[in-house]
Scaffold this active site. Structure first.
Site, mmCIF file in Angstrom:
data_model
loop_
_atom_site.group_PDB
_atom_site.id
_atom_site.type_symbol
_atom_site.label_atom_id
_atom_site.label_comp_id
_atom_site.label_asym_id
_atom_site.label_seq_id
_atom_site.Cartn_x
_atom_site.Cartn_y
_atom_site.Cartn_z
ATOM 1 N N ARG A 93 -12.610 13.870 0.429
ATOM 2 C CA ARG A 93 -12.406 12.370 0.223
ATOM 3 C C ARG A 93 -13.673 11.714 0.742
ATOM 4 N NH1 ARG A 93 -8.363 8.222 3.281
ATOM 5 N NH2 ARG A 93 -9.378 6.103 2.762
ATOM 6 N N ASN A 147 -1.966 10.169 -3.846
ATOM 7 C CA ASN A 147 -3.057 9.447 -4.745
ATOM 8 C C ASN A 147 -4.114 10.289 -5.482
ATOM 9 O OD1 ASN A 147 -2.698 6.604 -4.377
ATOM 10 N ND2 ASN A 147 -3.314 6.714 -2.179
ATOM 11 N N CYS A 170 3.859 3.452 -4.554
ATOM 12 C CA CYS A 170 2.694 2.940 -3.642
ATOM 13 C C CYS A 170 3.539 2.011 -2.510
ATOM 14 C CB CYS A 170 1.563 2.122 -4.366
ATOM 15 S SG CYS A 170 0.299 1.525 -3.305
ATOM 16 N N ASP A 171 2.967 2.174 -1.358
ATOM 17 C CA ASP A 171 3.339 1.131 -0.343
ATOM 18 C C ASP A 171 2.536 -0.212 -0.296
ATOM 19 O OD1 ASP A 171 1.093 1.705 1.014
ATOM 20 O OD2 ASP A 171 1.920 3.155 2.539
ATOM 21 N N HIS A 200 -2.501 -0.256 -7.409
ATOM 22 C CA HIS A 200 -3.794 -0.860 -6.623
ATOM 23 C C HIS A 200 -4.461 -1.709 -7.454
ATOM 24 C CE1 HIS A 200 -4.072 2.820 -3.320
ATOM 25 N NE2 HIS A 200 -2.882 2.048 -3.363
ATOM 26 N N TYR A 263 -6.416 -4.206 -2.939
ATOM 27 C CA TYR A 263 -7.333 -3.191 -3.444
ATOM 28 C C TYR A 263 -8.145 -4.003 -4.593
ATOM 29 C CZ TYR A 263 -5.753 0.823 -1.059
ATOM 30 O OH TYR A 263 -5.446 1.986 -0.154
ATOM 31 N N ARG A 283 -14.301 4.884 4.971
ATOM 32 C CA ARG A 283 -13.037 4.950 5.617
ATOM 33 C C ARG A 283 -12.709 6.439 5.839
ATOM 34 N NH1 ARG A 283 -9.726 3.357 8.654
ATOM 35 N NH2 ARG A 283 -7.363 3.687 8.053
HETATM 36 P P1 NAD Z 1 -4.146 14.668 4.481
HETATM 37 O O1 NAD Z 1 -5.208 15.489 4.165
HETATM 38 O O2 NAD Z 1 -3.890 14.349 6.112
HETATM 39 O O3 NAD Z 1 -2.557 15.308 4.229
HETATM 40 C C1 NAD Z 1 -2.436 15.995 2.997
HETATM 41 C C2 NAD Z 1 -1.808 17.266 3.268
HETATM 42 O O4 NAD Z 1 -1.588 18.108 2.025
HETATM 43 C C3 NAD Z 1 -2.525 18.539 3.917
HETATM 44 O O5 NAD Z 1 -2.110 18.960 4.923
HETATM 45 C C4 NAD Z 1 -2.853 19.364 2.844
HETATM 46 O O6 NAD Z 1 -3.185 20.930 3.612
HETATM 47 C C5 NAD Z 1 -1.618 19.508 1.980
HETATM 48 N N1 NAD Z 1 -2.070 19.665 0.537
HETATM 49 C C6 NAD Z 1 -3.043 19.788 -0.096
HETATM 50 N N2 NAD Z 1 -2.787 20.280 -1.368
HETATM 51 C C7 NAD Z 1 -1.698 20.459 -1.307
HETATM 52 C C8 NAD Z 1 -1.048 21.274 -2.427
HETATM 53 N N3 NAD Z 1 -1.494 21.613 -3.558
HETATM 54 N N4 NAD Z 1 0.253 21.768 -2.064
HETATM 55 C C9 NAD Z 1 0.905 21.315 -0.975
HETATM 56 N N5 NAD Z 1 0.235 20.718 0.107
HETATM 57 C C10 NAD Z 1 -1.187 20.486 -0.076
HETATM 58 O O7 NAD Z 1 -3.912 13.203 3.915
HETATM 59 P P2 NAD Z 1 -3.372 11.847 4.212
HETATM 60 O O8 NAD Z 1 -4.391 10.937 4.390
HETATM 61 O O9 NAD Z 1 -2.095 12.143 5.223
HETATM 62 O O10 NAD Z 1 -2.541 11.346 2.753
HETATM 63 C C11 NAD Z 1 -1.775 12.253 2.062
HETATM 64 C C12 NAD Z 1 -1.393 11.853 0.722
HETATM 65 O O11 NAD Z 1 -0.621 10.492 0.759
HETATM 66 C C13 NAD Z 1 -2.787 11.260 0.252
HETATM 67 O O12 NAD Z 1 -2.727 11.543 -1.280
HETATM 68 C C14 NAD Z 1 -2.816 9.955 0.300
HETATM 69 O O13 NAD Z 1 -3.587 9.331 -0.555
HETATM 70 C C15 NAD Z 1 -1.364 9.598 0.086
HETATM 71 N N6 NAD Z 1 -0.734 8.347 0.458
HETATM 72 C C16 NAD Z 1 -0.499 7.571 -0.509
HETATM 73 C C17 NAD Z 1 0.168 6.135 0.034
HETATM 74 C C18 NAD Z 1 0.820 5.528 -1.040
HETATM 75 O O14 NAD Z 1 1.143 4.317 -0.918
HETATM 76 N N7 NAD Z 1 0.683 5.806 -2.214
HETATM 77 C C19 NAD Z 1 0.237 5.758 1.062
HETATM 78 C C20 NAD Z 1 -0.172 6.694 2.289
HETATM 79 C C21 NAD Z 1 -0.965 7.923 1.841
HETATM 80 C C1 G6P Z 2 -2.462 2.244 1.536
HETATM 81 C C2 G6P Z 2 -2.343 2.548 0.258
HETATM 82 C C3 G6P Z 2 -2.314 4.115 -0.095
HETATM 83 C C4 G6P Z 2 -3.513 4.527 0.601
HETATM 84 C C5 G6P Z 2 -3.681 3.986 2.105
HETATM 85 C C6 G6P Z 2 -4.965 4.460 2.635
HETATM 86 O O1 G6P Z 2 -1.139 2.455 2.178
HETATM 87 O O2 G6P Z 2 -1.203 2.361 -0.485
HETATM 88 O O3 G6P Z 2 -2.323 4.208 -1.331
HETATM 89 O O4 G6P Z 2 -3.775 5.790 0.655
HETATM 90 O O5 G6P Z 2 -3.606 2.874 2.293
HETATM 91 O O6 G6P Z 2 -5.160 4.445 3.916
HETATM 92 P P1 G6P Z 2 -6.186 4.805 4.715
HETATM 93 O O7 G6P Z 2 -5.860 4.341 6.064
HETATM 94 O O8 G6P Z 2 -6.204 6.626 4.517
HETATM 95 O O9 G6P Z 2 -7.551 4.489 4.186
HETATM 96 MN MN MN Z 3 -1.126 3.098 -2.535
#
Ligand code: NAD
Ligand code: G6P
Ligand code: MN
Length: 441
Positions: A93, A147, A170-171, A200, A263, A283
């Site tokens: 990232r 994501n 997405c939240d 987004h 976004y 970020r």
């Molecule tokens: P993070 O890196 O802390 O956690 C991700 C975890 O996924 C890690 O432990 C990693 O080892 C694991 N991982 C990676 N590839 C994998 C695979 N192929 N199979 C199983 N596990 C795997 O990241 P984070 O900041 O906690 O975010 C996690 C995910 O959630 C990200 O994709 C983030 O963008 C997403 N997210 C989405 C929303 C939303 O609203 N859509 C909100 C919050 C977070």
């Molecule tokens: C929001 C979005 C997620 C994104 C997150 C990023 O919740 O909906 O898609 O992954 O923010 O937050 P961060 O704190 O990791 O920048």
């Molecule tokens: Mn999102």
């Protein structure tokens, strides 16, 4: 009450502690029988897993809880799988964000060049993971919020066209609704939004009072103009998030029709944002020094002490609460309304049917039932058709290993907007993602 088995893919995520606590807090409304964490990073997941063992021993001893790196063990017998993986980890990232910044472009997790780089990594890993899940749990509901959700949703739509139990979520739209409730001094469940867009990249056209039917959007518009806009959980946010919510005031000043998703700031002001963000501390750097550190420090302390104590109340969990309530609505056929990502098929009347759009849906055991918004005005249509084309071309690039399609996607993206810049940033990201992207030719 029927109980369910649930697996979290990406058990080592910084969001997992929020989920573990929320499963305890919501145990009466959504009682789960078995919870499994799955990750590919043993060390990372083990800390969260050990924390979970202590937490559930204290507060939910009936729950069968385990963490594993074995796919069969993780998926067999599951009713719900929550997917929160980060392909390439937070280190990649940081690359996604820093590389574009070096070229004067916005580096961002999901939008622009960085989002597309992450997208190409996620397509590969998510498609593989969904195949694995379907091998062992053919009927499980898969709730994906990994994501970049827009790109992942398009890739999964193509790879699994007949699978009716994959839902991308997405939240952020719901976070904006919660923030409106703070502004208005009401409960967020009293607000009934109308929303359209891509993930987004969307707008609220109305925000009805669920009891009186009054549209509160004019009031929201006035209050934002006077006082700005804050996230519901502002006290727990980093400054960069407060700046992001602050941009809603600017967006509504320039385009007062609707309330934008936060976004949209990147799409509407790409040059201004690129000039005002700190290219040295992005970020990803903030998350690694902040949320990630807090989560793993808390794990280490709890493991050392062998108890949670009042740490149960740390870490905000609006995100986890939304995902769990989406699962509840499906599990108990409640038909609650949530904003989720679905194939358009007329929900936005003047957009192509096969776009993955984000709209309000009623959610029950047969899946999402989208609520139509009719034709959207030309300005919004223009923005969205441009971005949906960009996302589709990127997914073409993934499936066809096509450099040309990737170049087209990068050129169309409003955060890049120039073919020479597009080639420059695409080439740099391709080099940084060697072995994690398909080989583009
Ligand atoms: P993070 O890196 O802390 O956690 C991700 C975890 O996924 C890690 O432990 C990693 O080892 C694991 N991982 C990676 N590839 C994998 C695979 N192929 N199979 C199983 N596990 C795997 O990241 P984070 O900041 O906690 O975010 C996690 C995910 O959630 C990200 O994709 C983030 O963008 C997403 N997210 C989405 C929303 C939303 O609203 N859509 C909100 C919050 C977070
Ligand atoms: C929001 C979005 C997620 C994104 C997150 C990023 O919740 O909906 O898609 O992954 O923010 O937050 P961060 O704190 O990791 O920048
Ligand atoms: Mn999102």
């Amino acid at each position: 009450m029927k109980t369910y088995n649930l697996c979290i893919v990406g058990g080592g995520s910084t969001y997992t502690l929020g989920f573990l606590k929320s499963f305890v807090r919501l145990r009466d409304e959504f009682p789960i029988k078995k919870l499994t964490l799955f990750d590919i990073d043993k060390e990372r997941q083990e800390k969260i897993g050990k924390y979970g063992e202590i937490l559930f021993q204290e507060r939910f001893p009936q729950l069968e809880f385990m963490y594993t790196m074995d796919k069969r063990e993780a998926y067999e017998g599951m009713d719900f799988v929550f997917m929160q993986m980060r392909a390439g980890g937070l280190k990649m990232r940081a690359e996604d964000e820093h590389i574009p910044f070096r070229m004067g472009l916005i580096g961002q997790e999901t939008c622009g060049a960085g989002g597309m780089a992450y997208g190409l990594r996620s397509c590969a890993d998510m498609i593989q993971a969904v195949h694995d899940i379907r091998t062992y749990a053919p009927n499980a509901w898969i709730l994906n919020y990994s994501n970049p959700a827009a790109i992942v949703a398009e890739a999964l739509r193509r790879e699994f066209p007949d699978d009716q139990r994959i839902l991308n979520i997405c939240d952020q739209p719901e976070n904006v609704v919660r923030s409106c409730s703070r502004l208005l001094g009401c409960d967020w469940k009293d607000l009934d939004p109308v929303y359209f867009g891509l993930n987004h990249y969307g707008w609220f056209t109305h925000m009805y009072d669920v009891h009186t039917g009054e549209d509160l959007l004019p009031q929201i518009r006035n209050r934002i103009a006077e006082n700005g806009f804050l996230p519901q959980d502002a006290e727990q946010r980093d400054q960069s998030w407060l700046d992001t919510y602050g941009m809603v005031q600017t967006m509504m000043h320039d385009f007062p029709d609707y309330l934008p998703n936060t976004y949209n700031q990147y799409y509407l002001y790409p040059q201004y944002k690129a000039a005002h963000l700190n290219p040295h501390v992005t970020r990803a750097d903030e998350v690694m020094a902040g949320r990630e550190k807090r989560v793993f420090d808390e794990c280490e302390q709890v493991i050392a002490e062998g108890k949670l104590g009042d740490r149960f109340h740390t870490i905000s969990d609006a995100h986890a609460e939304m995902m769990i309530q989406v699962a509840e609505s499906i599990a108990y056929n409640r038909n609650d309304r949530h904003i989720v990502i679905v194939e358009n098929n007329g929900a936005i009347a003047n957009m192509q049917n096969d776009a993955m759009v984000e709209v309000v849906c009623e959610l029950g055991m047969h899946g999402p039932r989208p609520m139509r918004v009719g034709n959207i005005p030309q300005f919004y249509l223009g923005l969205l058709v441009n971005q949906v084309s960009c996302e589709k071309l990127l997914v073409d690039a993934y499936f066809e290993n096509s450099y040309q399609k990737a170049l087209q996607a990068f050129t169309l993206n409003r955060l890049i907007g120039d073919a020479k810049k597009a080639r420059e940033v695409l080439d740099a990201l391709m080099e940084a993602n060697e072995g994690m992207w398909p080989k583009l030719q």
